[in-house]
Structures are given as C-alpha cells and as structure tokens.
Design an enzyme around this catalytic site. Sequence first.
Site, mmCIF file in Angstrom:
data_model
loop_
_atom_site.group_PDB
_atom_site.id
_atom_site.type_symbol
_atom_site.label_atom_id
_atom_site.label_comp_id
_atom_site.label_asym_id
_atom_site.label_seq_id
_atom_site.Cartn_x
_atom_site.Cartn_y
_atom_site.Cartn_z
ATOM 1 N N GLU A 93 5.555 -38.570 -4.478
ATOM 2 C CA GLU A 93 4.354 -39.274 -4.960
ATOM 3 C C GLU A 93 3.281 -39.302 -3.871
ATOM 4 O O GLU A 93 2.082 -39.239 -4.174
ATOM 5 C CB GLU A 93 4.682 -40.691 -5.436
ATOM 6 C CG GLU A 93 5.732 -40.802 -6.551
ATOM 7 C CD GLU A 93 5.465 -39.999 -7.820
ATOM 8 O OE1 GLU A 93 4.398 -39.365 -7.934
ATOM 9 O OE2 GLU A 93 6.344 -39.976 -8.695
ATOM 10 N N HIS A 108 1.612 -36.060 -4.085
ATOM 11 C CA HIS A 108 0.703 -36.019 -5.234
ATOM 12 C C HIS A 108 -0.576 -36.805 -4.941
ATOM 13 O O HIS A 108 -1.677 -36.363 -5.273
ATOM 14 C CB HIS A 108 1.399 -36.564 -6.496
ATOM 15 C CG HIS A 108 2.634 -35.792 -6.851
ATOM 16 N ND1 HIS A 108 3.519 -36.200 -7.810
ATOM 17 C CD2 HIS A 108 3.128 -34.624 -6.367
ATOM 18 C CE1 HIS A 108 4.509 -35.323 -7.895
ATOM 19 N NE2 HIS A 108 4.296 -34.364 -7.030
ATOM 20 N N GLU A 156 7.308 -33.761 -11.543
ATOM 21 C CA GLU A 156 7.402 -34.853 -12.525
ATOM 22 C C GLU A 156 8.540 -34.626 -13.511
ATOM 23 O O GLU A 156 9.150 -35.581 -13.994
ATOM 24 C CB GLU A 156 6.080 -35.035 -13.276
ATOM 25 C CG GLU A 156 4.903 -35.473 -12.412
ATOM 26 C CD GLU A 156 5.126 -36.760 -11.642
ATOM 27 O OE1 GLU A 156 6.032 -37.546 -11.999
ATOM 28 O OE2 GLU A 156 4.400 -36.985 -10.660
ATOM 29 N N HIS A 161 11.353 -36.156 -11.854
ATOM 30 C CA HIS A 161 11.281 -37.632 -11.852
ATOM 31 C C HIS A 161 11.738 -38.163 -13.206
ATOM 32 O O HIS A 161 12.504 -39.120 -13.291
ATOM 33 C CB HIS A 161 9.851 -38.115 -11.568
ATOM 34 C CG HIS A 161 9.310 -37.636 -10.251
ATOM 35 N ND1 HIS A 161 8.015 -37.847 -9.854
ATOM 36 C CD2 HIS A 161 9.906 -36.947 -9.231
ATOM 37 C CE1 HIS A 161 7.837 -37.315 -8.652
ATOM 38 N NE2 HIS A 161 8.960 -36.761 -8.263
ATOM 39 N N GLU A 166 -0.799 -41.853 -9.620
ATOM 40 C CA GLU A 166 0.253 -41.479 -8.668
ATOM 41 C C GLU A 166 0.602 -42.662 -7.764
ATOM 42 O O GLU A 166 1.768 -42.887 -7.444
ATOM 43 C CB GLU A 166 -0.197 -40.281 -7.821
ATOM 44 C CG GLU A 166 -0.470 -39.009 -8.617
ATOM 45 C CD GLU A 166 0.784 -38.329 -9.163
ATOM 46 O OE1 GLU A 166 1.890 -38.843 -8.978
ATOM 47 O OE2 GLU A 166 0.628 -37.270 -9.794
ATOM 48 N N TYR A 219 -7.172 -34.141 -1.427
ATOM 49 C CA TYR A 219 -7.558 -32.748 -1.126
ATOM 50 C C TYR A 219 -8.571 -32.235 -2.157
ATOM 51 O O TYR A 219 -9.574 -31.613 -1.798
ATOM 52 C CB TYR A 219 -6.275 -31.912 -1.128
ATOM 53 C CG TYR A 219 -6.406 -30.443 -0.836
ATOM 54 C CD1 TYR A 219 -6.988 -29.979 0.340
ATOM 55 C CD2 TYR A 219 -5.897 -29.497 -1.733
ATOM 56 C CE1 TYR A 219 -7.061 -28.606 0.607
ATOM 57 C CE2 TYR A 219 -5.966 -28.139 -1.466
ATOM 58 C CZ TYR A 219 -6.554 -27.694 -0.297
ATOM 59 O OH TYR A 219 -6.621 -26.346 -0.040
HETATM 60 FE FE FE Z 1 6.384 -38.902 -10.390
HETATM 61 MN MN MN Z 2 3.766 -37.914 -9.214
#
Ligand code: FE
Ligand code: MN
Length: 331
Positions: free
Chosen positions: A104, A107, A211, A214, A73, A113
Amino acid sequence: MPIINSSKTDPNKILPIQYPWAREHYKAGVANNWVPEEISMQRDVEQWKSPTALSETERRLILWNLGFFSTAESLTANNIVLAVYHHITNPEARQYLLRQAFEEAIHTDTFIYCCDTLGLDPDEIYNMYNTIPSIHAKDSFVVDLTRVVFDPHFSTEGTANAQKFVRDLVGFYVIMEGIFFYAGFAMMLALKRQNKMVGIGEQFEFIMRDESLHLAFGCDLINTIRAEDPGIWTADFQAELVALIRRAVELEKAYAYDACPQGLLGINADQFSQYVEYIADRRLDRIGLPKQYGTRNPLPWMSQATDLAKEKNFFETRVTEYQVGAALSWD
Ligand code: FE
Ligand code: MN
C-alpha cells in the site's frame, strides 16, 4: 488455535505454520515486487501536456481515478495497520499484513509519482475525496462501515463483535479493494489499450496484480473466520453483507458514470457498470454468498489481463505464474 480470539496464539512463533495460505500469499507478494519509478512517464507527460492528444472525456477519467486512488490507498493502509493487525495475532497472517502494508505504501507512492511527473495540483487531487461526490460516497461508505473496529476498546470476542470484525474485512478487502478499485482499473486499462497514458496504465496493471492478492488474502481470512466460528454466519448476517455489497455496486456504478459519462472509444459507460456487477458476483461467490447479478463479463480482456487467471491460481494456491522483479506476465 483459531485465527481470532485465541489467547494462546504466540504472535512471535511463526513456525510451525498453521495457515499455509497466508504464507503463500506473502511469497506471491514478494515475487510481485515493483516500484513506480521503474515505469517511464515520458509519453504520458507528452500526452498530458499536448492540447490534442487527449479528449476532455479522457482527461476527466484520468483525474477522477487519480483523485480516487490517491487517498483510497492510504485509507486501506490505515485499516490494515490500525485495525486488522491488532486483532489478527496469528504470526503468518501478520507477516502477510506487513507485506500488504508495504505494498500500500508503494501504491501511495505511485500516485505521488503521477502527480509530480504530470505536474498536477496536489491540493486538487488529494481533495477530490471531499470535493467529488461520487468519490466521497465510496470512501465514506467504507469508513462508516468499519468505524467501530477503530474504537480502541473494540474486541472481537463474542458473536456480535466477530461479525463487526468480518464486516470490516468485507468493507476493505471485498468492497474497497475488490469492487471500488475495479471500475477505475477497467477505465485506465481501456485507455492504455488505446495507447493513451500507457505509463500510468502499466502502473495500474501492477497495482491490480497486487490488489488481486490482497483480495485473495482477505477472502481466505474471512472464510477461515467463518469456518472456525460458523455461528457468526447467520442468515441475517449473510443478508446484511449481501445488501452492503449491492449498495457498494450502486456506488461504484455511479462513480463509473461520473468519471466517464460518455464512455471511451469502443466502450460505453454501461459496460463499465456491467463489469462492476460481474466482479461483484465473483466476490460474493468467493466468500460463500449468493451471486446477485448473473452479468456476463463485458470486458473479457480484463480477465485475460489479470483478474481471472490470477484469482483462479490464488485459489488453487499455485504460484507458478509469478516472476521475481518487475516483469509483467499474465499469459
Ligand atoms: Fe490493497
Ligand atoms: Mn493498494
């Protein structure tokens, strides 16, 4: 004005919009907003700490995927901010890139976490891209492929340089986010379907939804550059991209077998591998390259869950199925 190599583009003048797809992906991204803390990890922690809830195979698969994604990421975020943003001056495309960069960060936060709640050793997880050869091979493939664009003197002027830039976009959007993420998505969602690590599984579903956007933006960007400058799309360049994607498929299959050598209950490792071929054909088709495998989707529930319905809608530039906030709904 073309999307790259236009000295006339004013990066601060977003209206009127020249590329509506960029704006639509931005709005879709905003409608998908989520943060990892919304998802409870209580049951995941219980299962992870229990000596019997998970098999060794399942634990390995979880560790391999946390190891891969925790650093992948950041690699992706760095490419957007340090390479792509510099060369794409069109303001609505930049607005999307800023949104993507934020996603991102979400992510990256998800894997912080996960490490914190499960009590994992961060030195182990965040070093797996060095210590696990199948992970290292994927990351270094993308990094090597895209290194040239990080050169501060790099410019997209001229056919050879525009091709280098498109190679970077293929490296991150099509290969990293569109192929290297998908065996992991399939494994973690398969586990969730068996009621194991459902919190992490749900986080992977949210990440996969992001994603797929993206990837949609990246493919629209590649296809726009190609349409505006058809001279870059030579037979040699197409053959080179196909060869890169075929190599990426082999690396992703090797990763899938390494992360999950015996498969999971009801799924053998070959099916994860076939799924990678199926996904790669879809990516190739989407950027105007010939399909290579003709493999049928061995995990149809993956399409139902996310990929197919959403990608289709992104291409039709409809945003009807998005919801504001955290609700996950794909049907
Ligand atoms: Fe991405
Ligand atoms: Mn990502």
